[in-house]
Design a protein around this motif. Structure first.
Motif, PDB file in Angstrom:
ATOM      1  N   HIS A  99       0.862  -1.198   0.000  1.00 42.91           N
ATOM      2  CA  HIS A  99       0.000   0.000   0.000  1.00 42.91           C
ATOM      3  C   HIS A  99       0.888   1.233   0.000  1.00 42.91           C
ATOM      4  CE1 HIS A  99      -4.104   1.803   0.963  1.00 42.91           C
ATOM      5  NE2 HIS A  99      -3.274   2.828   0.862  1.00 42.91           N
ATOM      6  N   HIS A 101       1.969   5.043  -2.216  1.00 43.71           N
ATOM      7  CA  HIS A 101       1.537   6.092  -3.154  1.00 43.71           C
ATOM      8  C   HIS A 101       2.801   6.843  -3.591  1.00 43.71           C
ATOM      9  CE1 HIS A 101      -2.769   5.662  -2.014  1.00 43.71           C
ATOM     10  NE2 HIS A 101      -2.326   5.518  -0.784  1.00 43.71           N
ATOM     11  N   VAL A 142      -1.433   2.245  -4.806  1.00 40.47           N
ATOM     12  CA  VAL A 142      -2.897   2.225  -4.736  1.00 40.47           C
ATOM     13  C   VAL A 142      -3.500   3.617  -4.871  1.00 40.47           C
ATOM     14  CG1 VAL A 142      -3.350   0.020  -3.623  1.00 40.47           C
ATOM     15  CG2 VAL A 142      -2.583   1.931  -2.245  1.00 40.47           C
ATOM     16  N   LYS A 227      -8.428   0.612  -8.095  1.00 38.20           N
ATOM     17  CA  LYS A 227      -8.713   1.033  -6.714  1.00 38.20           C
ATOM     18  C   LYS A 227      -9.918   1.975  -6.690  1.00 38.20           C
ATOM     19  CE  LYS A 227      -7.630   2.656  -2.396  1.00 38.20           C
ATOM     20  NZ  LYS A 227      -6.514   3.567  -2.203  1.00 38.20           N
ATOM     21  N   HIS A 288      -7.377  -1.379   4.564  1.00 40.11           N
ATOM     22  CA  HIS A 288      -7.610  -0.812   5.922  1.00 40.11           C
ATOM     23  C   HIS A 288      -8.604  -1.641   6.757  1.00 40.11           C
ATOM     24  CE1 HIS A 288      -5.573   2.421   3.941  1.00 40.11           C
ATOM     25  NE2 HIS A 288      -6.635   2.855   3.307  1.00 40.11           N
ATOM     26  N   ASP A 356       1.121   2.894   3.574  1.00 41.52           N
ATOM     27  CA  ASP A 356       0.239   4.037   3.325  1.00 41.52           C
ATOM     28  C   ASP A 356       0.841   5.351   3.805  1.00 41.52           C
ATOM     29  OD1 ASP A 356      -1.963   5.241   2.229  1.00 41.52           O
ATOM     30  OD2 ASP A 356      -3.331   4.791   3.885  1.00 41.52           O
TER      31      ASP A 356
HETATM   32 ZN    ZN Z   1      -3.698   4.855   0.762  1.00 40.89          ZN
END
Ligand code: ZN
Length: 456
Positions: A99, A101, A142, A227, A288, A356
């Motif tokens: 996860h 970005h 994602v 996503k 999550h 994340d």
């Molecule tokens: Zn995220």
């Protein structure tokens, strides 16, 4: 010649010419010999088992692991063969963050949306190199306009991890990922795109038809999975945490369009309602899930759906200003993290690991430390298996849309050669992975050495 026939000839001709033209544009392969690396006297953590091998040797030819043997492996002793004397240290698969970005680490939210795209891409490229040098040889991205960065890395223009891109996050009006200001309302269907949509960071879709369109646009650009945000999120200003966003019909439209391309949909979802609706629509992975109840955990397990969890660090919560909407939402979500890990363990849910990290280079530096923090719930070996062999199983769900065909996340013959040589035994001391600069002596991705503090 009648019109229909001449049109057919043009079509057939183009079908031959265009691929030939595209082919000619690509740089010709050099005649250089395939690189060979021999790791000698290493103990292998293979990404699946909790124990290390006996002292062994691992031969890499090209981008694959060719041979693993406790007996000496002869090489042709070519001058350019790299010999690495492991001295009994540990060879592990490259780490995978499920996860991530890549485009949203260095900029702050304002810079990400309103800043210059060229600047943001260059910053993301430098961050990608840092990511690789932390031992993360693969990330599942994602959400974010990441296709250009991925291509530049694959073309070796800049060093970085393999990227499994989702492209733009698909969201509803007012959903998580809708970063517009209220002054930008109302939107007219088919009207001009907002800035975040022009960039390809997130796309709005408020009907099954719009969902299909946006999904197919991401697939056309090379998305390896899709996503959607099925419920509210912490960082979006107008998306309450309790809401479910897409209807089941909209989610199903996304699943259908994505499965037609042989891959899967993953959704951002915290609540039981959002998760259950997504599963009913055929979604294969939940991101999550921190506000789910026990019945939902059971459902996830029964359906064999993946749960992509992140041991979100306390610093991330504290990064949201006290008194802000985002901070209030973070305060609601954070207590659910430990509970969700316990549910995942209790029901033996297929669990992926990711970080994340958003809008913080400082937190990105903690990427390995965040993995090590899993020892709150797992043994070091279990944590490492999750970030290698298990995460790779999730990546394999991309099927033929996998941009890197071959086995990832394992050290075995025939697998892609993404390898780290660790100065010590991370199964005994997982904190070693929190200091990659010091403890990762060799970093190899796709058979290419990006760091080597050992050989001469
Ligand atoms: Zn995220």
């Amino acid at each position: 010649m009648n019109l229909r026939l001449s049109r057919a000839i043009v079509c057939v001709t183009l079908a031959f010419i265009i691929p030939a033209f595209v082919h000619a544009q690509q740089p010709s392969k050099t005649e250089a010999a395939v690189p060979v690396t021999l790791f000698q006297n290493v103990r292998v953590f293979d990404g699946r088992n909790a124990t290390l091998s006996a002292p062994t040797n691992v031969l890499v030819r090209g981008n694959k692991i060719e041979k693993i043997s406790t007996a000496p492996i002869p090489t042709d002793r070519r001058a350019d063969t790299v010999l690495i004397d492991g001295g009994g240290r540990t060879l592990i698969p490259g780490l995978i963050d499920a996860h991530w970005h890549a485009m949203l680490i260095r900029p702050n939210p304002t810079q990400a949306i309103t800043g210059d795209a060229g600047y943001n891409n260059i910053a993301a490229g430098v961050e990608a190199t840092d990511t690789l040098m932390r031992g993360f040889t693969t990330v599942r991205d994602v959400g974010g306009p990441v296709f250009g960065l991925k291509s530049a890395i694959d073309a070796e223009i800049i060093a970085g991890p393999r990227i499994f891109p989702s492209g733009a996050v698909i969201t509803v009006t007012g959903g998580h990922g809708d970063f517009r200001q209220l002054s930008e309302l109302p939107r007219v269907t088919g009207g001009p795109l907002s800035r975040m949509e022009q960039l390809g960071g997130s796309m709005l879709a408020d009907s099954p038809d719009e969902v299909r369109l946006r999904v197919r646009e991401q697939l056309m650009q090379g998305a390896s999975q899709i996503k959607l945000t099925a419920g509210g999120g912490v960082s979006s200003p107008f998306s309450p945490i309790d809401v479910s966003t897409f209807t089941e019909a909209e989610l199903r439209a996304a699943v259908e369009a994505t499965e037609n391309w042989g891959t899967y949909v993953t959704v951002h979802a915290f609540t039981s309602a959002a998760i259950q609706r997504s599963i009913a629509a055929g979604v294969k992975c939940i991101e999550h899930g921190f506000l789910m109840d026990e019945a939902t955990a059971k459902l996830i397990a029964e359906k064999g759906v993946w749960l992509s969890l992140q041991p979100l660090p306390e610093e991330l919560r504290q990064g949201f200003p006290v008194g802000s909407v985002q901070r209030a939402k973070a305060d609601e979500v954070w207590p659910g993290i430990a509970r969700t890990y316990e549910l995942a363990k209790k029901y033996k849910i297929k669990t992926a690991w990711g970080t994340d990290v958003l809008f913080s280079q400082a937190l990105a530096l903690q990427q390995g430390a965040i993995l090590a923090s899993l020892v709150r719930w797992y043994s070091p070996a279990e944590a490492l298996i999750m970030a290698t062999g298990t995460n790779a199983e999730l990546l394999a769900m991309s099927g033929l849309r996998n941009p890197y065909p071959g086995k990832l996340g394992v050290v075995e013959e025939g697998a892609l050669a993404d390898l780290l040589l660790v100065d010590g035994d991370p199964i005994v001391n997982i904190r070693l992975i929190a200091d990659p600069t010091k403890n990762f002596l060799v970093i190899m991705k796709d058979g290419k050495i990006y760091k080597n503090l050992l050989s001469h």
